[in-house]
Scaffold this active site. Structure first.
Site, PDB file in Angstrom:
ATOM      1  N   THR A  20      39.082  42.285  44.588  1.00 49.16           N
ATOM      2  CA  THR A  20      39.294  41.715  43.251  1.00 49.16           C
ATOM      3  C   THR A  20      40.528  40.828  43.304  1.00 49.16           C
ATOM      4  OG1 THR A  20      40.048  42.181  40.997  1.00 49.16           O
ATOM      5  CG2 THR A  20      40.414  43.926  42.582  1.00 49.16           C
ATOM      6  N   ILE A  21      40.476  39.709  42.604  1.00 49.03           N
ATOM      7  CA  ILE A  21      41.668  38.841  42.615  1.00 49.03           C
ATOM      8  C   ILE A  21      42.830  39.490  41.860  1.00 49.03           C
ATOM      9  CG2 ILE A  21      40.361  36.685  42.859  1.00 49.03           C
ATOM     10  CD1 ILE A  21      40.979  36.189  39.816  1.00 49.03           C
ATOM     11  N   ASP A  22      42.540  40.503  41.032  1.00 48.03           N
ATOM     12  CA  ASP A  22      43.569  41.053  40.132  1.00 48.03           C
ATOM     13  C   ASP A  22      44.649  41.894  40.831  1.00 48.03           C
ATOM     14  OD1 ASP A  22      42.031  39.894  38.163  1.00 48.03           O
ATOM     15  OD2 ASP A  22      41.037  41.761  37.591  1.00 48.03           O
ATOM     16  N   GLY A  34      33.608  41.087  39.404  1.00 47.92           N
ATOM     17  CA  GLY A  34      33.973  39.688  39.661  1.00 47.92           C
ATOM     18  C   GLY A  34      34.039  39.403  41.158  1.00 47.92           C
TER      19      GLY A  34
HETATM   20  O1  F6P Z   1      38.484  40.935  37.560  1.00 46.85           O
HETATM   21  C1  F6P Z   1      38.489  39.612  37.948  1.00 46.85           C
HETATM   22  C2  F6P Z   1      38.538  38.700  36.752  1.00 46.85           C
HETATM   23  O2  F6P Z   1      38.548  37.362  37.213  1.00 46.85           O
HETATM   24  C3  F6P Z   1      39.701  38.942  35.795  1.00 46.85           C
HETATM   25  O3  F6P Z   1      40.915  38.385  36.234  1.00 46.85           O
HETATM   26  C4  F6P Z   1      39.180  38.313  34.535  1.00 46.85           C
HETATM   27  O4  F6P Z   1      39.787  38.897  33.404  1.00 46.85           O
HETATM   28  C5  F6P Z   1      37.711  38.629  34.590  1.00 46.85           C
HETATM   29  O5  F6P Z   1      37.400  38.891  35.945  1.00 46.85           O
HETATM   30  C6  F6P Z   1      36.804  37.546  34.088  1.00 46.85           C
HETATM   31  O6  F6P Z   1      35.498  38.020  34.166  1.00 46.85           O
HETATM   32  P1  F6P Z   1      34.209  37.130  33.951  1.00 46.85           P
HETATM   33  O7  F6P Z   1      34.084  36.222  35.147  1.00 46.85           O
HETATM   34  O8  F6P Z   1      33.094  38.108  33.878  1.00 46.85           O
HETATM   35  O9  F6P Z   1      34.430  36.335  32.710  1.00 46.85           O
END
Ligand code: F6P
Length: 326
Positions: A130-132, A15
């Site tokens: 990562t934003i997480d 992401g």
């Molecule tokens: O890892 C970053 C993130 O935004 C998570 O917070 C989220 O669960 C996931 O990616 C969403 O992924 P995608 O953009 O592939 O749907």
């Protein structure tokens, strides 16, 4: 300084996160300063397999420090999960004479790097992007601060309308399996309750808490729900809890709004420090490590620990949030 490293490649993976561009800029400029040839791999591991590898110059990274997303693009590569995909990726790196790689990403991206570096002799350095904020070995990941600010701004707006209508809002934020975004958004946004994966929330306790607030004439309330929590998503929780309360209940999912936008000052500085440190670490001979910041100091952690060990929510933060919400 390692004599062998002359050509390095940088890429973003998983992401996107605000501040990734600032990190790319720092990597390119630091590498150029050290007379290294620096290449960008486009679309992460997908581009490594496809051989989408292009030279980056100081000018390529001009005027990007303030931009969200990633100029190198990104992907979640299914082919790189396969041995056959990784073999082609290795051949692409050989074809471009790449001596070492810098990967900017999160848990999945570092897992890929860890597996790849065991199979092939290419040193990797990871930059946590990562934003997480869910990586062990760093207090903050690039993009987390911006995502929290974006979510808090959204909560501020929701408070206005929640207050005007006397409503109860369940606001779902991202974070995958971690509650860092939810916890910080809840504290900074003055939430009535915060539901995160790291702590089991009892639904009866939540109902009691919200009923108590309603009784003391609290006219509205905002509950922050981390997407990875065990009770269910915001809509499911709202459905169970909402029935028994005097509030009218609404649900908002902030979603990918949290991933976009111009990086905050803190994220730009963090990304610049980590990008610089990544090149510096490679040149000092480190490999298969993640650069992070602990207590405001640059620290190296093995990629293995960064992905395998669990970063804990700071002691007492959730308890503090509960007291402040009373
Ligand atoms: O890892 C970053 C993130 O935004 C998570 O917070 C989220 O669960 C996931 O990616 C969403 O992924 P995608 O953009 O592939 O749907």
């Amino acid at each position: 300084m390692s004599k062998n490293i002359k050509r390095i490649a940088v890429f973003t993976s998983g992401g996107d996160a605000p501040g990734m561009n600032a990190a790319i800029r720092a990597v390119v400029r630091t590498a150029t300063y050290h007379n290294l040839h620096i290449y960008g791999i486009y679309r992460g591991y997908e581009g490594m397999i496809a051989g989408d590898i292009r030279r980056l110059e100081t000018n390529t990274v001009g005027n990007i420090i303030h931009r969200g997303g990633t100029i190198l693009k990104t992907s979640r590569s299914k082919d790189f999960l396969k041995k056959s995909g990784r073999k082609i990726a290795y051949e692409s790196l050989l074809a471009h004479d790449i001596d070492a790689c810098i990967v900017i990403g999160g848990n999945g991206s570092f897992t890929g790097a860890h597996v790849f570096s065991k199979e092939y002799n290419i040193p990797f350095i990871g930059i946590p992007g990562t934003i997480d904020n869910d990586l062990y070995g760093t207090d903050f990941t690039i993009g987390f601060d911006t995502a929290v600010n974006t979510a808090i701004e959204a909560v501020d707006r929701i408070r206005d309308t929640a207050d005007s209508h006397n409503r109860l809002f369940f606001v779902e934020v991202m974070g995958r399996h971690a509650g860092f975004i939810a916890l910080n958004t809840g504290i900074g946004g003055g939430a009535g309750s915060i539901i995160i994966p790291e702590k089991t929330t009892n639904i009866e306790d939540l109902k009691r808490l919200l009923k108590k607030s309603a009784k003391r004439k609290k006219l509205f309330s905002v509950v922050i729900v981390a997407e990875g929590n065990k009770l269910g998503n915001a809509a499911e929780i709202a459905e169970i809890v909402g029935k028994e309360l005097d509030y009218e209940t609404k649900v908002t999912i902030i979603g990918h709004l949290q991933r976009g936008g111009s990086p905050s000052g803190a994220d730009r500085v963090l990304a610049s420090r980590l990008g610089y440190a990544a090149v510096d670490s490679l040149l000092k001979g480190h490999q298969n490590m993640m650069v992070g910041v602990l207590n405001n100091q640059i620290v190296l952690t093995s990629l293995k620990d960064a992905i395998k060990r669990t970063k804990k929510v700071k002691n007492g933060l959730l308890e503090m949030a509960e007291i402040l919400a009373l």
